[in-house]
Design an enzyme around this catalytic site. Structure first.
Site, PDB file in Angstrom:
ATOM      1  N   HIS A   1     -32.177  13.642   6.281  1.00  0.00           N
ATOM      2  CA  HIS A   1     -33.447  14.366   6.134  1.00  0.00           C
ATOM      3  C   HIS A   1     -34.525  13.515   6.789  1.00  0.00           C
ATOM      4  O   HIS A   1     -34.597  12.312   6.537  1.00  0.00           O
ATOM      5  CB  HIS A   1     -33.758  14.595   4.656  1.00  0.00           C
ATOM      6  CG  HIS A   1     -34.861  15.577   4.441  1.00  0.00           C
ATOM      7  ND1 HIS A   1     -36.174  15.255   4.653  1.00  0.00           N
ATOM      8  CD2 HIS A   1     -34.848  16.879   4.067  1.00  0.00           C
ATOM      9  CE1 HIS A   1     -36.923  16.327   4.404  1.00  0.00           C
ATOM     10  NE2 HIS A   1     -36.129  17.319   4.046  1.00  0.00           N
TER      11      HIS A   1
ATOM     12  N   ARG B   1     -44.745  19.461   6.102  1.00  0.00           N
ATOM     13  CA  ARG B   1     -44.962  19.650   7.535  1.00  0.00           C
ATOM     14  C   ARG B   1     -45.243  21.113   7.834  1.00  0.00           C
ATOM     15  O   ARG B   1     -46.085  21.439   8.653  1.00  0.00           O
ATOM     16  CB  ARG B   1     -43.752  19.138   8.320  1.00  0.00           C
ATOM     17  CG  ARG B   1     -43.760  17.624   8.459  1.00  0.00           C
ATOM     18  CD  ARG B   1     -42.477  17.127   9.077  1.00  0.00           C
ATOM     19  NE  ARG B   1     -41.396  17.097   8.103  1.00  0.00           N
ATOM     20  CZ  ARG B   1     -40.126  17.402   8.369  1.00  0.00           C
ATOM     21  NH1 ARG B   1     -39.774  17.760   9.582  1.00  0.00           N
ATOM     22  NH2 ARG B   1     -39.210  17.339   7.429  1.00  0.00           N
TER      23      ARG B   1
END
Lengths: 259, 558
Positions: B327, B347
């Protein structure tokens, strides 16, 4: 390169400093004294002391609710609670594990219930015994106002319970500490499900999309993709139109193909 | 602990470049994405999968010669926890139509569907019911539910492009077609998805999506799905029996090669139990706790890849296990939170990734492997722009305060309450201060080979979820694992129930395959005292171990 080396050196320096600072503190695990580094959580301190955890250990990140535990600090009579994977040890802390708590969970068919106080209190009649002591709220590691949602449950405000209890990790510490023996967190999951099933409006677009799929609308285009060669797939992938990040809900692509 | 004075100083650089970056974002100007044809280049140079010396060939079993990470091969080339000759298969502790091994998202879905299809179900799980990676998934669940802008066709393209066109097409097709149905199933069960007042489901982008298709329940989508599934499984005590703290250590086959159940190990009483089942669903999840290449992990305590070992010994092939997902954004500060997942949603909501000089260096919605490789490149000596942490590691900033400037004050607290609480424990306010992140071991892209009905090469053995391989190819997109476990968990449960009703003649239960596997190990020259499955990772203190003079360890367990 040079800059990185310089930074690496700086990091090593601070790292070393931290190690020197890392001091061992005494804690008492189920009454036995152990020396552990002062930066560890209760969970890691128990492992450091030689325990191999089977119960009372889950995601190790504060979300699964497996490691609710009790402890007491020196010079205090108070028994405190927290998640073992999130609570950092303090010198002379007395701690234990709660391997299991035999909480009651009602069994029901969500389809046959209505989102009302009457149905909730049929399954959990004891909620009216709440004495309003607020220990549940004080016990909650997720900072949920548990007593307030219990008050809402008593008033029959199912949506209110759902909203307030949403961040619950179901560790059960509220129930473990409740003098009225209520099972706040299990009642709350019932209310969240009742709210989502019977109060929140259903997603129409979802129901329509499922109908389209069941009618076989996408079978042919997907068959074509399944048998496409990599070159064609790559081209289609590169050509696909990207919904802009800041686009509003009603954005539509230029091409209506395969929608 | 709060940020150190050194880090606070470095943070000033981020604050300085923030206003300009916010303006760019507002204008819709994104950092340019790495072209599809260049993705392999950055992956080969920086992604941990491609690091030389990190793999070796398996010397035994149905995928002999396949090269995967040492940590998994070590477990495949290991002995059973039990001596097969000591187990009396005629002493049956439990008889059931369907045995489900695993109590996460896939196992729960399988149990529910098997029960609805008329089967009696026994669900055995290593820890508590619901203790699984599903619980920890934060971001969301993909499904093409938005008419007028999205369809399973585009979902398919996104999945297969994200997987570098290596995925199994049949599995992808099943995944994207079943996705809206699963959303409907979860909605009807009372899963509290985030919605607009008219009931329209809220959706957002994830890395590698062409349309905003990721549905969510706040920032705890996995936990909300898991607590709903768990509650529903527990609402059917007549037909779904749950046994906790009892992992499976071996499958039982018949002399005709069918799966006939499993051997369970009670972690507390240390007894082994024989379960006879007409059909078995293996849903044991992933393997992040093997800490490949020494990486920290976002995974659950129980993610030790047990099902891979069980299935492999029984004769099921492996695929895509050579690729592991890191990740892009795991916490590297403070030390207590190391490895913790910081959801991609940050994000998606507008936060940049920036280096030590406050510069943006990557488009924020690359597929996960490409994004992770870009962060590793930034922290490598080639670029030398990583942010040094007090423990000697490097990270980059995830600039969460940008979200407040883009979407209004209070957004971070409203959209990410869990992460706010967590960082507040360390005296860090993520609406004002960025987080320090680095790629973290997150997901097992590959696993046991299945077809689109979750069947394996062993009749009566069905596999679903992270322990299976193929649907994600070499790289899974965000929001497709919650989907994977529910879609294929349901299919496995339904088909296992159907198989359990079939009147085909069944053979006599045996552990002959384990004996054969041991013989094969010997023949291949594998001399080892390793034991598998691992069951639990070992985080005990080596100094304490030295003093445990009369303690025997079998693998990691005392």
């Amino acid at each position: 390169m040079a800059a990185q080396r310089k930074k690496k050196k700086r990091a090593d320096a601070t790292g070393k400093k931290l190690e020197q600072q890392q001091k061992l503190v005494p804690i008492f695990i189920m009454g036995q004294r152990h020396l552990v580094p002062d930066s560890l959580t209760i969970q890691k301190a128990m492992e450091y002391a030689g325990y191999q955890l089977v119960r009372g250990c889950g995601c190790r990140g504060g979300i699964c609710g497996a490691c609710g535990t009790v402890f007491r600090l020196p010079d205090s009579y108070r028994v405190e609670v927290g998640l073992a994977c999130q609570t950092v040890v303090k010198p002379n802390m007395y701690l234990a594990q709660i391997p299991f708590f035999p909480a009651n969970k009602a069994v029901y068919d969500i389809e046959k219930l209505s989102p009302t106080g009457a149905d909730v209190s049929k399954l959990y009649p004891e909620i009216f015994k709440c004495v309003g002591c607020n220990v549940c709220t004080k016990s909650c590691p997720m900072d949920i106002d548990v007593m307030e949602y219990m008050a809402r449950a008593i008033r029959g405000d199912v949506a209110g319970v759902a909203e307030l209890s949403f961040d619950c990790v179901m560790c059960g510490l509220c129930a473990a500490r409740c003098p009225a023996e209520l099972v706040q967190y299990n009642m709350a999951v019932l209310c969240r499900r009742l709210y989502a099933r019977h109060i929140a409006p259903r997603a129409q677009h979802l129901a329509e999309r499922v109908r389209e799929i069941e009618k076989g609308k996408y079978e042919r285009p997907l068959r074509a993709l399944k048998s496409a060669d990599i070159k064609d797939l790559k081209r289609l992938y590169k050509e696909r139109e990207i919904e802009p990040e800041m686009a509003e809900e009603d954005w539509t692509p230029e091409s209506n193909d395969y929608l | 602990m709060p940020y150190t004075p050194e880090l606070k100083k470095l943070m000033k650089v981020v604050e300085k470049t923030r206003p300009a970056r916010v303006q760019r974002k507002k204008k819709g100007l994104e950092f340019s994405a790495i072209p599809v044809d260049d993705r392999q280049k950055i992956l080969k140079k920086y992604h941990p999968d491609f690091k030389s010396g990190n793999r070796r060939k398996i010397r035994v079993g149905p995928s002999k010669g396949y090269s995967i990470s040492h940590e998994v091969v070590d477990l495949l080339e290991a002995h059973s926890r039990v001596d097969p000759k000591k187990i009396d298969l005629s002493r049956v502790a439990y008889e059931t139509d369907v045995l489900v091994i695993g109590g996460g998202g896939a196992g729960a879905s399988a149990a529910l569907l098997a029960q609805e299809s008329g089967a009696g179900v026994l669900l055995a799980t290593k820890l508590r019911m619901g203790d699984a990676n599903t619980m920890m998934a934060e971001g969301g669940i993909q499904a093409a539910t938005k008419r007028g802008k999205d369809s399973p066709y585009y979902h398919y393209l996104d999945v297969i492009g994200g997987g570098h066109f290596s995925n199994d097409p049949k599995l992808v097709s099943t995944l994207v077609l079943e996705a809206p149905k699963v959303m409907g199933w979860l909605e009807k069960m009372g899963t509290m998805f985030s919605k607009f007042p008219d009931g329209t489901l809220k959706t957002m982008h994830g890395g590698g999506t062409s349309r905003k298709r990721m549905h969510y329940a706040g920032e705890i989508t996995g936990a909300e799905i898991m607590r709903t599934l768990r509650d529903e499984v527990k609402n059917r005590p007549e037909n779904i029996k749950i046994i906790e703290f009892s992992p499976a250590v071996e499958l039982v086959l018949t002399n005709k090669g069918q799966c006939a159940g499993a051997i369970l190990y009670n972690l507390e009483t240390e007894e082994y139990f024989v379960v006879h089942a007409k059909a078995t669903v293996l849903a044991t999840g992933g393997s992040g706790r093997l800490h490949m290449q020494g990486y920290m992990t976002t995974n659950h305590y129980g993610a030790t890849g047990d099902g891979l070992i069980l299935g492999y010994r029984a004769g099921v092939k492996l695929r895509f296990l050579h690729s592991v997902q890191y990740h892009p954004t795991g916490a590297v500060f403070p030390e207590q939170a190391e490895g913790l997942l910081i959801t991609e949603k940050f994000r998606g909501a507008g936060a940049n990734l920036v280096n030590v000089d406050g510069e943006q260096f990557v488009y924020e919605r690359e597929p996960r492997d490409v994004e992770a490789a870009a962060v590793i490149r930034e922290c490598s000596p080639d670029r030398g722009k990583g942010v040094p942490t007090p423990t000697g590691k490097f990270g980059v900033w995830l600039d969460s305060p940008m979200i407040e400037l883009l979407q209004g004050p209070g957004t971070v607290k409203r959209e990410f309450p869990g992460k706010c609480i967590l960082f507040r424990r360390y005296e860090i306010d993520i609406s004002k201060e960025p987080m320090l992140v680095h790629p973290t071991l997150h997901y097992q892209n590959g696993g046991l080979e299945i077809d689109e009905s979750c069947q394996t090469s062993v009749p009566g053995l069905f596999v679903a979820g992270e322990v299976s391989g193929g649907v994600h190819g070499e790289n899974r997109l965000m929001g497709n694992s919650l989907l994977d476990v529910t879609v294929f968990g349901r299919i496995a449960g339904e088909n296992a129930a159907r198989y359990s009703r079939a009147k085909s003649p069944r053979g006599k239960p045996t552990l002959e395959h384990v004996i054969r596997y041991n013989r094969e190990l010997e023949k291949a020259g594998v001399k080892t005292d390793r034991i598998a499955p691992m069951l639990l990772p070992d985080y005990s203190n080596p100094e304490v171990r030295k003093r445990q003079l009369t303690t025997q360890y079998q693998g990691t367990l005392r």
